[in-house]
Design a protein around this motif. Structure first.
Motif, PDB file in Angstrom:
ATOM      1  N   SER A 146      35.133  94.853  -9.800  1.00 15.58           N
ATOM      2  CA  SER A 146      35.802  93.631  -9.364  1.00 15.58           C
ATOM      3  C   SER A 146      36.859  93.240 -10.389  1.00 15.58           C
ATOM      4  O   SER A 146      36.633  93.337 -11.590  1.00 15.58           O
ATOM      5  N   HIS A 147      38.026  92.793  -9.893  1.00 20.78           N
ATOM      6  CA  HIS A 147      39.110  92.437 -10.799  1.00 20.78           C
ATOM      7  C   HIS A 147      39.163  90.946 -11.103  1.00 20.78           C
ATOM      8  O   HIS A 147      40.046  90.487 -11.804  1.00 20.78           O
ATOM      9  N   ALA A 148      38.194  90.205 -10.569  1.00 22.21           N
ATOM     10  CA  ALA A 148      38.219  88.739 -10.708  1.00 22.21           C
ATOM     11  C   ALA A 148      38.146  88.298 -12.164  1.00 22.21           C
ATOM     12  O   ALA A 148      38.685  87.261 -12.535  1.00 22.21           O
ATOM     13  N   GLY A 149      37.471  89.105 -12.988  1.00 23.10           N
ATOM     14  CA  GLY A 149      37.304  88.712 -14.379  1.00 23.10           C
ATOM     15  C   GLY A 149      38.129  89.534 -15.354  1.00 23.10           C
ATOM     16  O   GLY A 149      37.876  89.535 -16.548  1.00 23.10           O
ATOM     17  N   VAL A 150      39.139  90.250 -14.810  1.00 24.00           N
ATOM     18  CA  VAL A 150      39.980  91.104 -15.660  1.00 24.00           C
ATOM     19  C   VAL A 150      41.383  90.486 -15.766  1.00 24.00           C
ATOM     20  O   VAL A 150      42.011  90.191 -14.749  1.00 24.00           O
TER      21      VAL A 150
ATOM     22  N   LYS B  91      42.639  75.059 -20.248  1.00 26.87           N
ATOM     23  CA  LYS B  91      44.085  74.822 -20.100  1.00 26.87           C
ATOM     24  C   LYS B  91      44.823  75.273 -21.358  1.00 26.87           C
ATOM     25  O   LYS B  91      45.896  75.875 -21.284  1.00 26.87           O
ATOM     26  N   GLY B  92      44.222  74.979 -22.509  1.00 25.43           N
ATOM     27  CA  GLY B  92      44.831  75.408 -23.765  1.00 25.43           C
ATOM     28  C   GLY B  92      44.926  76.922 -23.833  1.00 25.43           C
ATOM     29  O   GLY B  92      45.981  77.486 -24.167  1.00 25.43           O
ATOM     30  N   LEU B  93      43.845  77.583 -23.471  1.00 24.34           N
ATOM     31  CA  LEU B  93      43.829  79.049 -23.506  1.00 24.34           C
ATOM     32  C   LEU B  93      44.818  79.621 -22.490  1.00 24.34           C
ATOM     33  O   LEU B  93      45.534  80.588 -22.780  1.00 24.34           O
ATOM     34  N   ARG B  94      44.849  79.014 -21.313  1.00 25.51           N
ATOM     35  CA  ARG B  94      45.782  79.464 -20.269  1.00 25.51           C
ATOM     36  C   ARG B  94      47.219  79.476 -20.819  1.00 25.51           C
ATOM     37  O   ARG B  94      47.939  80.452 -20.676  1.00 25.51           O
ATOM     38  N   ASP B  95      47.600  78.375 -21.470  1.00 27.22           N
ATOM     39  CA  ASP B  95      48.969  78.286 -21.988  1.00 27.22           C
ATOM     40  C   ASP B  95      49.234  79.357 -23.045  1.00 27.22           C
ATOM     41  O   ASP B  95      50.300  79.969 -23.082  1.00 27.22           O
ATOM     42  N   VAL B  96      48.235  79.594 -23.884  1.00 34.66           N
ATOM     43  CA  VAL B  96      48.370  80.588 -24.950  1.00 34.66           C
ATOM     44  C   VAL B  96      48.550  81.999 -24.371  1.00 34.66           C
ATOM     45  O   VAL B  96      49.449  82.748 -24.767  1.00 34.66           O
ATOM     46  N   VAL B  97      47.700  82.338 -23.406  1.00 32.51           N
ATOM     47  CA  VAL B  97      47.739  83.698 -22.851  1.00 32.51           C
ATOM     48  C   VAL B  97      49.001  83.905 -22.018  1.00 32.51           C
ATOM     49  O   VAL B  97      49.682  84.931 -22.143  1.00 32.51           O
ATOM     50  N   VAL B  98      49.323  82.929 -21.188  1.00 25.75           N
ATOM     51  CA  VAL B  98      50.509  83.075 -20.342  1.00 25.75           C
ATOM     52  C   VAL B  98      51.765  83.228 -21.213  1.00 25.75           C
ATOM     53  O   VAL B  98      52.616  84.081 -20.965  1.00 25.75           O
ATOM     54  N   ALA B  99      51.850  82.437 -22.272  1.00 28.61           N
ATOM     55  CA  ALA B  99      53.020  82.525 -23.162  1.00 28.61           C
ATOM     56  C   ALA B  99      53.077  83.868 -23.886  1.00 28.61           C
ATOM     57  O   ALA B  99      54.145  84.417 -24.123  1.00 28.61           O
ATOM     58  N   GLU B 100      51.912  84.413 -24.221  1.00 25.87           N
ATOM     59  CA  GLU B 100      51.861  85.708 -24.904  1.00 25.87           C
ATOM     60  C   GLU B 100      52.262  86.849 -23.958  1.00 25.87           C
ATOM     61  O   GLU B 100      52.983  87.764 -24.334  1.00 25.87           O
TER      62      GLU B 100
ATOM     63  N   ASP C 115      49.947  91.052 -14.543  1.00 25.64           N
ATOM     64  CA  ASP C 115      49.696  90.066 -13.484  1.00 25.64           C
ATOM     65  C   ASP C 115      50.746  88.972 -13.524  1.00 25.64           C
ATOM     66  O   ASP C 115      51.279  88.642 -14.587  1.00 25.64           O
ATOM     67  N   GLU C 116      51.022  88.378 -12.363  1.00 24.48           N
ATOM     68  CA  GLU C 116      51.879  87.192 -12.323  1.00 24.48           C
ATOM     69  C   GLU C 116      51.201  86.097 -13.140  1.00 24.48           C
ATOM     70  O   GLU C 116      49.979  85.962 -13.086  1.00 24.48           O
ATOM     71  N   PRO C 117      51.986  85.283 -13.863  1.00 24.79           N
ATOM     72  CA  PRO C 117      51.395  84.225 -14.684  1.00 24.79           C
ATOM     73  C   PRO C 117      50.443  83.305 -13.896  1.00 24.79           C
ATOM     74  O   PRO C 117      49.413  82.892 -14.429  1.00 24.79           O
ATOM     75  N   SER C 118      50.768  83.017 -12.633  1.00 17.11           N
ATOM     76  CA  SER C 118      49.906  82.109 -11.858  1.00 17.11           C
ATOM     77  C   SER C 118      48.527  82.721 -11.636  1.00 17.11           C
ATOM     78  O   SER C 118      47.519  82.015 -11.587  1.00 17.11           O
ATOM     79  N   ILE C 119      48.467  84.034 -11.513  1.00 18.95           N
ATOM     80  CA  ILE C 119      47.174  84.711 -11.306  1.00 18.95           C
ATOM     81  C   ILE C 119      46.366  84.697 -12.601  1.00 18.95           C
ATOM     82  O   ILE C 119      45.166  84.406 -12.610  1.00 18.95           O
ATOM     83  N   THR C 120      47.047  84.997 -13.697  1.00 16.29           N
ATOM     84  CA  THR C 120      46.381  84.937 -15.004  1.00 16.29           C
ATOM     85  C   THR C 120      45.804  83.535 -15.227  1.00 16.29           C
ATOM     86  O   THR C 120      44.644  83.383 -15.633  1.00 16.29           O
ATOM     87  N   ALA C 121      46.613  82.524 -14.923  1.00 11.84           N
ATOM     88  CA  ALA C 121      46.179  81.133 -15.112  1.00 11.84           C
ATOM     89  C   ALA C 121      44.928  80.849 -14.285  1.00 11.84           C
ATOM     90  O   ALA C 121      43.947  80.284 -14.786  1.00 11.84           O
ATOM     91  N   LYS C 122      44.951  81.264 -13.033  1.00 10.87           N
ATOM     92  CA  LYS C 122      43.825  81.016 -12.132  1.00 10.87           C
ATOM     93  C   LYS C 122      42.547  81.689 -12.657  1.00 10.87           C
ATOM     94  O   LYS C 122      41.472  81.105 -12.655  1.00 10.87           O
ATOM     95  N   LYS C 123      42.685  82.938 -13.115  1.00 15.22           N
ATOM     96  CA  LYS C 123      41.504  83.663 -13.593  1.00 15.22           C
ATOM     97  C   LYS C 123      40.896  82.977 -14.819  1.00 15.22           C
ATOM     98  O   LYS C 123      39.680  82.941 -14.979  1.00 15.22           O
ATOM     99  N   ILE C 124      41.749  82.453 -15.674  1.00 12.90           N
ATOM    100  CA  ILE C 124      41.237  81.777 -16.874  1.00 12.90           C
ATOM    101  C   ILE C 124      40.543  80.468 -16.478  1.00 12.90           C
ATOM    102  O   ILE C 124      39.444  80.171 -16.959  1.00 12.90           O
ATOM    103  N   MET C 125      41.147  79.720 -15.564  1.00 10.01           N
ATOM    104  CA  MET C 125      40.541  78.450 -15.165  1.00 10.01           C
ATOM    105  C   MET C 125      39.197  78.668 -14.459  1.00 10.01           C
ATOM    106  O   MET C 125      38.336  77.798 -14.479  1.00 10.01           O
ATOM    107  N   ARG C 126      39.030  79.855 -13.850  1.00  7.79           N
ATOM    108  CA  ARG C 126      37.775  80.152 -13.129  1.00  7.79           C
ATOM    109  C   ARG C 126      36.771  80.940 -13.974  1.00  7.79           C
ATOM    110  O   ARG C 126      35.731  81.350 -13.461  1.00  7.79           O
TER     111      ARG C 126
END
Ligand code: TYM
Length: 332
Positions: free
Chosen positions: A202-206, A273-282, A211-222
Motif C-alpha cells: 500500500s502506498h498510503a504511508g509512503v 502541519k509543521g512537518l508538512r511544511d518542512v517536507v513539502v519545502a524540502e 509526489d505532488e505537494p498536495s498528496i505529500t501534505a495529505k499523507k502527512i496529515m493522515r
C-alpha cells in the motif's frame, strides 16, 4: 581520497523519503570528502519481475532524482550498473567462491523468498548479494554507506574480498560499511513498525519524492499517531510520532529534543502541519529539478554515458586483474 560506493534499485517511479534521508542526504554530504561512485542498480532490480518499458523509465527517473537531490555528476561518478559490463562478469567469478549455505543465510533473501515461495523466487534473487559484492569490489572501495538492512550484504562482501585475496593474492580492497544510525531509518506512515519501502503493497504511508505537494501534505496529515497527544520520542510506545520526529529532525538538522520542546503542550495537528511544511519545502525543488531533467532524456542519457565510461575504466582494470589471478587464458 578514499573511495566510496553505494547504489539504489530503480524499483519504483519515485524514490521514497527513506531513500532520501537514509541514502541521498548522506551521499550528498560525503561526496566532497570521498571519490564517490553511485550506481542505479538495474541488474539488481530484475531479480524480481519488471516490465521492460517501465524499468527503462524507472532507471532514468532514479538517476534524475540522484542529481536533483544534489549528487553532482561532474564530481561523483553517477552511472547505470548495466552500462558497465564488468559487474555481471565479476559477479560470476565471485559466485564460484561463495558458499551455497553462506548465500542462503542472507536474511533479506530468506524474507523475500519466503514471501514469494520457492518457485516464484529467481536464482538471481539468491545471488543478489554476490552481484552487490561485485559492484563494491570492482572499484577498490574503502567505504559503503548503506542502511542497516544492507549490513549483512556488506559483511559478505568483506568475506569474499578476504577469501579471494588469500586464495589468489592481494586483489581487492576490503571495504568498510558505514551504517547509518537508527535515526536514519524511516518507517511507513500508516504502519510505523515496518520500514518504509519502495515496494510496499500500500502506498498510503509512503512519501514519494516526486509526489505532488498536495498528496505529500495529505499523507502527512493522515499519518498514524497514538491517543496520548504529546509530541515526544518513544520508539517502542509511540512508533508513529517517533517516526515523524525522526523525519522532522533529519530534514531540518535540528535535534529531536528541540522539536519536542517546540511542540510541547500543542496537539498532533499542529505538529503535523509543521512537518508538512518542512517536507513539502524540502521536496519541492528536488521534484522540480528532477522533472526538468526528465524533460530532456537525451541530455540525461549523455551524462550517464560519460559517467559510465569513467566507471568502466576503473572496473575493467580490476576485472582484468581478477581474470589473470584466477587463471583464465588471455585472448591472444
Ligand atoms: P535499496 O534500493 O533497497 O535502498 C537504497 C538505500 O536506501 C536505504 N533505505 C532506507 N533508509 C532509511 N529508511 C528506509 N525506510 C529505507 N529504505 C531504504 C537502504 O538501506 C539503501 O542504502 N542492495 C541495495 C542496492 C545496492 C548497493 C550496492 C548498495 C546494490 N549494490 C552496492 C551499496 C553498495 C538496495 O537494495 O538498496
Amino acid at each position: 581520497k578514499q573511495r566510496l560506493y553505494s547504489g539504489m534499485q530503480p524499483s519504483a517511479d519515485s524514490l521514497q523519503i527513506g531513500n532520501y534521508i537514509g541514502a541521498l542526504l548522506q551521499w550528498r554530504g560525503m561526496q566532497d570528502e570521498y571519490d564517490a561512485f553511485f550506481s542505479v542498480v538495474d541488474l539488481h532490480a530484475i531479480t524480481v519481475p519488471q516490465d521492460p518499458a517501465q524499468l527503462r523509465e524507472k532507471t532514468r527517473r532514479t538517476a534524475a532524482q540522484y542529481i536533483a537531490a544534489g549528487i553532482e555528476p561532474s564530481r561523483s561518478t553517477l552511472y547505470v550498473q548495466s552500462h558497465v559490463h564488468a559487474h555481471a562478469e565479476l559477479a560470476w567469478i565471485l559466485s564460484t567462491i561463495t558458499g551455497f549455505g553462506e548465500a542462503g543465510r542472507m536474511t533479506q533473501f530468506k524474507d523475500k523468498s519466503q514471501k514469494q515461495g520457492a518457485d516464484a523466487t529467481s536464482v538471481g534473487l539468491f545471488t543478489y548479494p554476490v552481484l552487490m559484492a561485485a559492484d563494491i569490489l570492482l572499484y577498490q572501495t574503502d567505504v559503503v554507506p548503506v542502511g542497516d538492512d544492507q549490513k549483512q550484504h556488506v559483511e559478505l562482501t568483506r568475506d569474499l574480498a578476504e577469501r579471494f585475496n588469500s586464495r589468489f593474492g592481494d586483489t581487492f580492497t576490503v571495504p568498510n560499511p558505514v551504517i547509518q544510525s537508527e535515526t536514519a531509518r524511516i518507517y511507513d506512515l500508516q504502519e510505523p513498525t515496518s520500514k518504509m519501502s519502495k515496494s510496499a503493497e500500500s502506498h498510503a504511508g509512503v512519501l514519494w519524492l516526486l509526489d505532488e505537494p498536495s498528496i505529500t501534505a495529505k499523507k502527512i496529515m493522515r499519518a498514524v499517531t497514538d491517543s496520548e497527544g504529546s509530541v515526544r520520542y518513544d520508539r517502542a510506545a509511540k512508533p508513529g510520532v517517533s517516526n515523524l520526529l525522526t523525519i522532522y529532525s533529519a530534514i531540518t538538522g535540528r535535534p529531536v529534543a528541540e522539536i519536542e520542546d517546540e511542540y510541547a503542550g500543542r496537539g498532533y495537528g499542529d505538529f503535523k502541519k509543521g512537518l508538512r511544511d518542512v517536507v513539502v519545502a524540502e521536496f519541492e525543488p528536488v521534484r522540480a529539478r528532477a522533472l526538468e531533467l526528465l524533460a530532456d532524456p537525451a541530455e540525461l542519457d549523455r551524462v550517464l554515458a560519460a559517467n559510465a565510461d569513467r566507471a568502466a575504466e576503473v572496473a575493467d582494470a580490476t576485472l582484468a586483474a581478477v581474470y589473470e589471478r584466477v587463471g583464465l587464458l588471455r585472448r591472444g
